[in-house]
Design an enzyme around this catalytic site. Structure first.
Site, PDB file in Angstrom:
ATOM      1  CD  GLU A  49      -2.944  -0.218   2.522  1.00 11.48           C
ATOM      2  OE1 GLU A  49      -3.411  -1.258   2.970  1.00 11.48           O
ATOM      3  OE2 GLU A  49      -2.967   0.867   3.132  1.00 11.48           O
ATOM      4  CG  ASP A  60      -4.036   8.659   8.039  1.00 13.20           C
ATOM      5  OD1 ASP A  60      -3.963   7.434   8.247  1.00 13.20           O
ATOM      6  OD2 ASP A  60      -4.249   9.153   6.917  1.00 13.20           O
TER       7      ASP A  60
END
Lengths: 271, 408
Positions: A49, A60
């Protein structure tokens, strides 16, 4: 057959789950992140990824926020990330690459053109954090036309009745966000994971990758055996960050991250 | 909502659509973990909206706690000073906590209670929304966590202290540019990590559906009252409505009940900062383009690669690189005109209102007043402008003193 499908099928034949490491593009600079990307398959990555830096990564935690800022400071753009993938594909035509990021850089690039360019560069799948199924028509047709899987996220609080809607048209694999929270914070317990998987298995036959909060080799091994893959992100980035000198890569940066990845891979493979 | 203005079939007041969109703007661009929450919220809001008991409860708090209706003040000396149009001020600064923010907060806190939520998180820029949120949390005994950019914490100390006094936890946000957009990111991170008990109390007409619609509905009390008041005293509708815009909640509240009145012109005033072309601006419509941030598609200040730009304004409450999606739509269909006013023009307006009417306005609505100063002189005495005086300026006296070279 897509690279993602082929990879999960061959791993199934081997009887083990996949390890999916994450790196943030251009963190802390293009050269270092490209070296990491190129080194990851040999260190045990089954799929990779790549995080696309965004100024406002609202899902995040602090570790990936800082990585995104370093990437942007180093000049990351979506076109630059695609160029990284193109460079990677010169020597690796098998390891699936999934881009993970937020809608706005793609929207700005132009969703249709992006899908063409991403597929041409060798991208296999997209995880767009702030693009729920309800809004996915922004690029679902273009993604499909170009053979890109839009990886569907499922969370612990996703209601059972929503699963068919999310998964009936899903492709590639399912990304199970194992905690309600942001990246790199809490870790799901064994019981939480064990309870979640039957729900997903009943709703879809796609492989299930488990991510968010997987830090250690042991946790990764468990996730990859309970599910079909483990995603390790913040733990690798924290290691990268710890090797930086005045914000710049040091000679220790690439080896430290790849060594850690190799340790985790050994645990996932039971070797 | 009780209103004398009922929506027509071809009304501009019917939005958003089923997908939470106003034209191409709005929507629900949130992580999957938040989807069940925004869907629950949309359902809970529709149920509350359809329940007369909810409206009665809100009306009670509006009247006896917020202090509504707010007066519509004929600013005679200001009108005379500028020469030209007759200027009215909608006195939202007289609400409890000193701004229009409490209208929305009161509506949402009643909804949060109906939903059984026990913990409230909110973002704040200037601190007005944070203070309003901390206030109702004190009123109802709910836990309150406020995210505020570290830069804003520094320039809005009195409001930070007020929030502390009210029992709220204030978290300074150092990520990004340390202003409102970063506080919004952090509040969303908190919400996603505490989905079981937490209500995210958004302060403006932005964010994922249903926030833009819901906040607009709660703020529409401003326009509903204004309409009744101006018809009572003038027996006609105003010619021009003016309001300052950061996210745009006070402006939507004033404009929305008038959207179908074709004779009423509306001007939304964005903060131009050092100037629209200075690169230091918060004018999302004038200098931004369509993009996706904080759950909705709208006009955003961003670079050519889709990275969000940092906004600049002397006013912390306008310092946001986006704008509510309904404004973006009203701009594109040409119903509302959006203009920019600089820091300096706002400072001049701040002083003018203080001297002529004895009202110290918030720097946010001083931007609106600066636009009134531009248009009023060329209008006639029988024409009417209504300015939304959305907040009082006590919180801004340190900033203003600093710019005037006075040390307090």
């Amino acid at each position: 057959m897509s690279r993602i499908k082929a990879r999960f099928e061959s791993l199934k034949a081997e009887g083990r789950g996949a390890l999916i490491p994450y790196l943030q593009a251009y963190d802390p600079d293009l050269e270092t992140s490209l070296a990491l990307l190129k080194g990851m398959p040999a260190a045990g990555a089954d799929l990779i990824e790549i995080g696309v830096p965004f100024s406002d990564p609202s899902a995040d935690g602090p570790t990936i926020q800082a990585a995104a800022l370093r990437g942007l400071k180093a000049g990351a753009t979506l076109a630059g990330v695609l160029a990284m993938v193109r460079a990677f594909r010169q020597n690796d035509s098998d390891t699936p690459i999934i881009l993970m990021g937020y809608v706005n850089p793609i929207d700005s690039y132009g969703p249709a053109r992006f899908c063409v360019d991403a597929a041409e560069a060798g991208v296999d799948g997209l995880i767009i954090v702030d693009l729920p199924k309800e809004e996915s028509d922004l690029l679902s047709a273009d993604a499909q036309k170009n053979g890109l899987d839009i990886i569907q996220l499922v969370a612990p609080n996703t209601p059972d009745e929503r699963l068919p809607y999310l998964l009936n048209t899903a492709s590639g694999f399912i990304y199970y966000v194992s905690i309600t929270g942001i990246t790199g914070t809490r870790t799901a317990s064994h019981d939480e994971l064990a309870a979640a998987l039957p729900r997903l298995r009943a709703a879809s036959s796609l492989p299930v990758a488990i991510g968010f909060g997987i830090r250690t080799a042991e946790q990764a091994a468990r996730a990859a055996s309970v599910g079909d893959a483990a995603v390790v992100a913040s733990a690798l980035i924290a290691t990268l960050a710890s090797t930086l000198e005045n914000g710049k890569a040091s000679s220790a940066t690439v080896p430290a991250v790849l060594d850690q990845l190799a340790d985790i891979a050994r645990a996932v493979r039971g070797t | 909502m009780s209103s004398e203005v009922s929506p027509r079939l071809n009304s501009l007041r019917n939005g958003p659509d089923q997908r939470g969109r106003f034209g191409t703007f709005g929507g629900q661009f949130v992580a999957e973990t938040l989807m069940p929450l925004v869907q629950d919220l949309a359902n809970a809001y529709q149920a509350a909206k359809a329940d007369p008991g909810f409206r009665q409860e809100l009306d009670y708090y509006f009247r006896d706690y917020v202090g509504r209706p707010s007066p519509l003040w004929h600013a005679k000396r200001l009108s005379k000073e500028l020469g030209g149009a007759k200027i009215y001020l909608k006195r939202e600064e007289l609400n409890h906590t000193g701004s229009h923010k409490l209208n929305n907060v009161m509506g949402q806190i009643l909804l949060a209670r109906r939903m059984g939520k026990t913990r409230i998180v909110a973002e704040t820029g200037a601190g007005q929304h944070g203070v309003a949120t901390a206030t109702v949390c004190a009123l109802f005994g709910l836990k309150c966590t406020i995210y505020m950019g570290a830069v804003d914490v520094e320039r809005q100390k009195p409001n930070v202290f007020r929030m502390h006094l009210l029992g709220a936890e204030v978290h300074p946000v150092t990520a990004g540019s340390g202003t409102l957009k970063d506080a919004m990111n952090e509040a969303m991170r908190d919400w996603v990590a505490n989905v079981h008990d937490t209500y995210f109390l958004v302060g403006t007409v932005a964010g994922p559906h249903p926030y833009p619609e819901m906040v607009r509905d709660f703020q529409s009390i401003i326009g509903i009252e204004t309409r009744e008041q101006i018809l009572t005293v003038e027996n006609r509708l105003p010619d021009v409505l003016v309001a300052a815009i950061g996210g745009g909640s006070n402006a939507m509240g004033l404009f929305h009940p008038f959207l179908d009145d074709e004779s009423v012109k509306m001007i939304g005033v964005e903060a131009a900062g050092h100037g629209l072309d200075s690169g230091l601006t918060a004018a999302s419509i004038s200098r931004g383009r369509s993009g996706v941030l904080h759950g909705n598609r709208t006009y955003l200040l961003q670079d050519e690669f889709g990275q969000i730009a940092e906004a600049h304004s002397i006013s912390a409450g306008l310092d946001y690189p986006g704008i509510g999606p309904e404004h973006s739509w009203l701009n594109d269909i040409g119903r509302v005109e959006y203009v920019g006013v600089t820091d300096k023009e706002a400072l001049d307006a701040f002083q003018l209102l203080t001297r002529t009417e004895g009202i110290i306005p918030a720097l946010e609505c001083a931007h609106g007043l600066a636009q009134v100063m531009k248009i009023a002189p060329s209008m006639t005495p029988d024409q009417i402008i209504v300015l939304n005086l959305s907040g009082r300026g006590d919180k801004d006296i340190f900033t203003v003193a600093d710019h005037l070279g006075v040390s307090l």
